[in-house]
Write a protein that holds these residues in place. Structure first.
Motif, PDB file in Angstrom:
ATOM      1  N   VAL A  10      -9.485 -31.013 -15.219  1.00 24.12           N
ATOM      2  CA  VAL A  10      -8.794 -29.841 -14.792  1.00 24.12           C
ATOM      3  C   VAL A  10      -7.396 -30.073 -15.236  1.00 24.12           C
ATOM      4  CG1 VAL A  10      -8.339 -28.206 -12.925  1.00 24.12           C
ATOM      5  CG2 VAL A  10     -10.717 -29.059 -13.436  1.00 24.12           C
ATOM      6  N   LYS A  11      -6.887 -31.123 -14.289  1.00 20.22           N
ATOM      7  CA  LYS A  11      -5.309 -31.152 -14.626  1.00 20.22           C
ATOM      8  C   LYS A  11      -4.941 -31.355 -16.045  1.00 20.22           C
ATOM      9  CE  LYS A  11      -1.722 -34.662 -13.032  1.00 20.22           C
ATOM     10  NZ  LYS A  11      -1.345 -35.799 -12.050  1.00 20.22           N
ATOM     11  N   LYS A  12      -5.486 -32.211 -16.587  1.00 25.39           N
ATOM     12  CA  LYS A  12      -5.387 -32.373 -18.246  1.00 25.39           C
ATOM     13  C   LYS A  12      -5.398 -31.106 -19.008  1.00 25.39           C
ATOM     14  CE  LYS A  12      -3.879 -34.999 -21.258  1.00 25.39           C
ATOM     15  NZ  LYS A  12      -2.609 -35.244 -21.600  1.00 25.39           N
ATOM     16  N   LEU A  13      -6.529 -30.334 -18.644  1.00 26.55           N
ATOM     17  CA  LEU A  13      -6.652 -29.139 -19.346  1.00 26.55           C
ATOM     18  C   LEU A  13      -5.508 -28.262 -19.170  1.00 26.55           C
ATOM     19  CD1 LEU A  13     -10.383 -28.453 -19.045  1.00 26.55           C
ATOM     20  CD2 LEU A  13      -9.147 -29.138 -21.033  1.00 26.55           C
ATOM     21  N   LYS A  14      -4.951 -28.185 -17.844  1.00 25.24           N
ATOM     22  CA  LYS A  14      -3.731 -27.362 -17.371  1.00 25.24           C
ATOM     23  C   LYS A  14      -2.683 -27.898 -18.020  1.00 25.24           C
ATOM     24  CE  LYS A  14      -5.188 -25.821 -12.836  1.00 25.24           C
ATOM     25  NZ  LYS A  14      -5.011 -25.774 -11.267  1.00 25.24           N
ATOM     26  N   GLU A  15      -2.287 -29.098 -18.227  1.00 26.54           N
ATOM     27  CA  GLU A  15      -1.259 -29.494 -18.903  1.00 26.54           C
ATOM     28  C   GLU A  15      -1.162 -29.322 -20.282  1.00 26.54           C
ATOM     29  OE1 GLU A  15      -1.358 -33.818 -18.269  1.00 26.54           O
ATOM     30  OE2 GLU A  15      -0.799 -33.784 -16.270  1.00 26.54           O
ATOM     31  N   MET A  16      -2.310 -29.557 -21.054  1.00 25.89           N
ATOM     32  CA  MET A  16      -2.537 -29.104 -22.461  1.00 25.89           C
ATOM     33  C   MET A  16      -2.318 -27.541 -22.574  1.00 25.89           C
ATOM     34  SD  MET A  16      -5.815 -31.298 -23.254  1.00 25.89           S
ATOM     35  CE  MET A  16      -5.832 -31.091 -25.065  1.00 25.89           C
ATOM     36  N   GLY A  17      -2.978 -26.683 -21.788  1.00 20.10           N
ATOM     37  CA  GLY A  17      -2.438 -25.241 -21.917  1.00 20.10           C
ATOM     38  C   GLY A  17      -1.115 -24.880 -21.771  1.00 20.10           C
ATOM     39  N   ASP A  44      -6.980 -39.857 -20.413  1.00 24.38           N
ATOM     40  CA  ASP A  44      -6.243 -38.866 -21.233  1.00 24.38           C
ATOM     41  C   ASP A  44      -6.306 -39.195 -22.489  1.00 24.38           C
ATOM     42  OD1 ASP A  44      -5.856 -37.523 -18.644  1.00 24.38           O
ATOM     43  OD2 ASP A  44      -3.719 -37.719 -18.583  1.00 24.38           O
ATOM     44  N   GLU A  45      -6.399 -40.366 -23.014  1.00 25.65           N
ATOM     45  CA  GLU A  45      -6.447 -40.559 -24.624  1.00 25.65           C
ATOM     46  C   GLU A  45      -7.522 -39.569 -25.301  1.00 25.65           C
ATOM     47  OE1 GLU A  45      -4.348 -42.361 -26.508  1.00 25.65           O
ATOM     48  OE2 GLU A  45      -3.288 -42.333 -24.932  1.00 25.65           O
ATOM     49  N   VAL A  46      -8.458 -39.604 -24.516  1.00 28.18           N
ATOM     50  CA  VAL A  46      -9.692 -38.520 -24.953  1.00 28.18           C
ATOM     51  C   VAL A  46      -9.294 -37.255 -25.261  1.00 28.18           C
ATOM     52  CG1 VAL A  46     -12.030 -37.797 -24.432  1.00 28.18           C
ATOM     53  CG2 VAL A  46     -11.411 -40.096 -23.653  1.00 28.18           C
ATOM     54  N   ALA A  47      -8.557 -36.788 -24.519  1.00 26.84           N
ATOM     55  CA  ALA A  47      -8.089 -35.192 -24.973  1.00 26.84           C
ATOM     56  C   ALA A  47      -7.259 -35.059 -26.335  1.00 26.84           C
ATOM     57  CB  ALA A  47      -6.828 -34.978 -23.749  1.00 26.84           C
ATOM     58  N   LYS A  48      -6.769 -36.071 -26.454  1.00 29.72           N
ATOM     59  CA  LYS A  48      -5.987 -35.968 -27.970  1.00 29.72           C
ATOM     60  C   LYS A  48      -7.142 -35.592 -29.154  1.00 29.72           C
ATOM     61  CE  LYS A  48      -2.733 -39.654 -27.283  1.00 29.72           C
ATOM     62  NZ  LYS A  48      -2.116 -41.013 -27.507  1.00 29.72           N
ATOM     63  N   LEU A  49      -8.517 -35.748 -28.939  1.00 34.15           N
ATOM     64  CA  LEU A  49      -9.466 -35.549 -29.823  1.00 34.15           C
ATOM     65  C   LEU A  49     -10.120 -33.920 -29.733  1.00 34.15           C
ATOM     66  CD1 LEU A  49     -11.611 -38.806 -29.742  1.00 34.15           C
ATOM     67  CD2 LEU A  49      -9.887 -38.073 -31.517  1.00 34.15           C
ATOM     68  N   ARG A  50      -9.617 -33.214 -28.705  1.00 26.82           N
ATOM     69  CA  ARG A  50      -9.788 -32.017 -28.330  1.00 26.82           C
ATOM     70  C   ARG A  50      -9.999 -30.915 -29.807  1.00 26.82           C
ATOM     71  NH1 ARG A  50     -11.377 -28.971 -23.835  1.00 26.82           N
ATOM     72  NH2 ARG A  50     -10.864 -26.550 -23.869  1.00 26.82           N
ATOM     73  N   GLN A  64       1.447 -26.987 -22.515  1.00 31.82           N
ATOM     74  CA  GLN A  64       2.029 -27.222 -23.853  1.00 31.82           C
ATOM     75  C   GLN A  64       1.782 -26.438 -25.013  1.00 31.82           C
ATOM     76  OE1 GLN A  64       0.262 -31.372 -24.316  1.00 31.82           O
ATOM     77  NE2 GLN A  64       1.445 -32.109 -22.688  1.00 31.82           N
ATOM     78  N   ILE A  65       0.559 -25.904 -25.092  1.00 31.79           N
ATOM     79  CA  ILE A  65       0.274 -24.821 -26.232  1.00 31.79           C
ATOM     80  C   ILE A  65       1.181 -23.555 -25.734  1.00 31.79           C
ATOM     81  CG2 ILE A  65      -1.502 -23.436 -27.244  1.00 31.79           C
ATOM     82  CD1 ILE A  65      -3.478 -25.671 -26.404  1.00 31.79           C
ATOM     83  N   SER A  66       1.221 -23.233 -24.600  1.00 30.34           N
ATOM     84  CA  SER A  66       1.960 -22.278 -24.391  1.00 30.34           C
ATOM     85  C   SER A  66       3.526 -22.060 -24.565  1.00 30.34           C
ATOM     86  CB  SER A  66       1.961 -21.563 -22.912  1.00 30.34           C
ATOM     87  OG  SER A  66       0.785 -21.199 -22.759  1.00 30.34           O
ATOM     88  N   LYS A  67       4.124 -23.179 -24.595  1.00 34.69           N
ATOM     89  CA  LYS A  67       5.495 -23.541 -24.853  1.00 34.69           C
ATOM     90  C   LYS A  67       5.802 -23.655 -26.292  1.00 34.69           C
ATOM     91  CE  LYS A  67       6.871 -26.344 -20.605  1.00 34.69           C
ATOM     92  NZ  LYS A  67       7.077 -27.586 -20.220  1.00 34.69           N
ATOM     93  N   LYS A  68       4.772 -24.251 -26.979  1.00 34.84           N
ATOM     94  CA  LYS A  68       4.734 -24.421 -28.560  1.00 34.84           C
ATOM     95  C   LYS A  68       4.920 -23.010 -29.230  1.00 34.84           C
ATOM     96  CE  LYS A  68       2.570 -26.386 -32.458  1.00 34.84           C
ATOM     97  NZ  LYS A  68       1.278 -27.330 -33.046  1.00 34.84           N
ATOM     98  N   ASN A  69       3.740 -22.130 -28.670  1.00 37.30           N
ATOM     99  CA  ASN A  69       3.577 -20.504 -29.116  1.00 37.30           C
ATOM    100  C   ASN A  69       4.847 -19.828 -28.951  1.00 37.30           C
ATOM    101  OD1 ASN A  69       1.081 -21.145 -29.992  1.00 37.30           O
ATOM    102  ND2 ASN A  69       0.046 -20.615 -28.061  1.00 37.30           N
ATOM    103  N   ALA A  70       5.688 -20.060 -27.693  1.00 34.92           N
ATOM    104  CA  ALA A  70       6.732 -19.328 -27.380  1.00 34.92           C
ATOM    105  C   ALA A  70       7.955 -19.868 -28.192  1.00 34.92           C
ATOM    106  CB  ALA A  70       7.007 -19.712 -25.736  1.00 34.92           C
ATOM    107  N   LYS A  71       8.223 -21.154 -28.629  1.00 31.84           N
ATOM    108  CA  LYS A  71       9.032 -21.428 -29.520  1.00 31.84           C
ATOM    109  C   LYS A  71       9.064 -20.915 -31.017  1.00 31.84           C
ATOM    110  CE  LYS A  71      10.225 -25.932 -27.178  1.00 31.84           C
ATOM    111  NZ  LYS A  71      10.271 -27.195 -27.169  1.00 31.84           N
ATOM    112  N   GLU A  72       7.472 -20.752 -31.423  1.00 33.72           N
ATOM    113  CA  GLU A  72       7.191 -20.317 -32.730  1.00 33.72           C
ATOM    114  C   GLU A  72       7.311 -18.813 -32.890  1.00 33.72           C
ATOM    115  OE1 GLU A  72       3.558 -22.175 -33.455  1.00 33.72           O
ATOM    116  OE2 GLU A  72       4.239 -24.041 -33.889  1.00 33.72           O
ATOM    117  N   MET A  73       7.361 -18.127 -31.729  1.00 32.81           N
ATOM    118  CA  MET A  73       7.573 -16.507 -31.777  1.00 32.81           C
ATOM    119  C   MET A  73       8.825 -16.192 -32.350  1.00 32.81           C
ATOM    120  SD  MET A  73       5.537 -15.452 -28.342  1.00 32.81           S
ATOM    121  CE  MET A  73       6.298 -13.702 -28.601  1.00 32.81           C
TER     122      MET A  73
END
Length: 204
Positions: free
Chosen positions: A184-191, A124-130, A193-202
């Motif tokens: 697949v699992k990691k991409l779902k987790e990242m998705g 999962d460390e790899v995902a930080k570079l996405r 996290q992004i949704s939560k972040k966007n919701a907070k910033e709205m």
């Protein structure tokens, strides 16, 4: 293209390999190594310097040290390079790095990253570079993660921008394969996290 830009494009790397560094601390680096400590033997020369007496290059080599992490690499880059935002290549190979520090995400022009011969054991460390959309070539062979049976397909799924992994081209067929369950699992987790972040910033 002015002279500085030309030198930046064609400049030799700032080579700080084999300096026995165990961590990246700018004050300690300047005291023990400094810009004058750049190696010249591997590439038969050193980068030219700009008006601020920093190196005109897009490449920094930190390989063959004893780094367990690369926290504060962003600070070091800004001390070493005349144009830090243009950094395109970092070589961290043959260290003792166990995790990828997100400070590296500050360099959006990175195209090449070498991590081979380190100690990264969590895929999962790899995902930080996405988020590094310009990243084209990366190495992880010689790390524990490379022993995972679905290592290559995981990395290609998580980093679809790659053209080369472990000095081997990523072919079109690889990108069309179904992502392995771990990816697949990691991409779902990242998705999420992004949704939560966007919701907070709205705005409310």
């Amino acid at each position: 293209m002015d002279d500085d830009e030309l030198n930046l494009t064609s400049g030799k790397p700032a080579d700080f390999s084999f300096k026995h560094m165990k961590s990246i601390q700018v004050a300690k680096f300047l005291e023990n190594v400094g810009l004058q400590g750049v190696r010249y033997t591997r590439v038969k020369g050193v980068p030219e310097k700009g008006p601020n007496k920093k190196f005109l290059t897009k490449s920094i080599w930190m390989n063959n040290n004893k780094l367990k992490n690369f926290k504060h690499m962003d600070e070091l880059v800004r001390v070493v390079l005349e144009y830090p935002d243009q950094l395109g290549w970092i070589d961290f190979s043959f260290n003792e790095i166990t995790e990828i520090d997100e400070c590296i995400l500050g360099f959006s022009q990175l195209k090449i990253l070498y991590f081979h011969g380190n100690c990264i054991s969590n895929l999962d460390e790899v995902a930080k570079l996405r988020p590094l959309k310009q990243l084209k070539s990366i190495t992880f062979h010689g790390n524990p993660i490379a022993n995972h049976p679905r290592y290559r397909s995981y990395v290609v799924s998580i980093l679809p921008q790659l053209a080369n992994l472990d000095f081997t081209p990523v072919v079109r067929n690889e990108k069309s394969y179904p992502a392995p369950p771990e990816a697949v699992k990691k991409l779902k987790e990242m998705g999420k996290q992004i949704s939560k972040k966007n919701a907070k910033e709205m705005p409310q």
